[in-house]
Design an enzyme around this catalytic site. Sequence first.
Site: not given
Length: 244
Positions: A136, A149, A153
């Site tokens: 991402s 998150y 990533k």
Amino acid sequence: MELSFAGKRALVTGAGKGIGRATVVALTKCGAKVIAVTRTQADLDTLVQECPSITPVCVDLEDWAATESSLQDVGPIDLLVNNAAASTLQSFLEVTPEQFDRAFNVNVKAALHVSQIAARGMKSRNCGGSIVNISSQASQCALRDHTVYCATKGALDMLTKVMALELGPHQIRVNSVNPTVVLTDMGRRGWSDPEKAKTMMSRIPLGRFAEVDDVVNTILFLLSDKSAMINGVHLPVDGGFLAS
């Protein structure tokens, strides 16, 4: 650019919805034999109806032993897409141990584990292969309420580099795809607030979010021989977000 994966066997995790499901469909149309992995049986059932030739595997990738058992007999893998991901938004001060562990277990640990299984087979057959990890833009840019998150990533990006370094001598290429907001069903729901969407979109020079095909086409390119000299890169599919 025409791509053919005839004679290739591909494994896709997180295959039930969104990017994973579209990748399964695209690979099948390009001639690959696809093993589709997800934890939701209902999603697999509808995917089999859409693509009868796939091999469906229902397993929760958080469970190391169950994953090992479920994938040990799927046969040789030439191509792997680590797409499965967990995302629960919370501010930094509100992160719980349970949220932290689940996100790292799915987004990083499961990608490592499934890659080990696939890469061991690639190495033993001396046939090379290609692995694409779905990362991402959040790996390279801090986003509010994306504490864990972003961290997962970032870890996945570095895992990609180390895999590329160690597996490259066996002609196994490993790259990541790093999208901005993608207009999957979940993406459309999550960014349906015009004000929220406007704030993010204003940072994208192309002025739009990514469509699913924008990401899938990039995955297919990195899986294919058309990218034969690309190894260890993080390829943004972000309309220029990280450039601004």
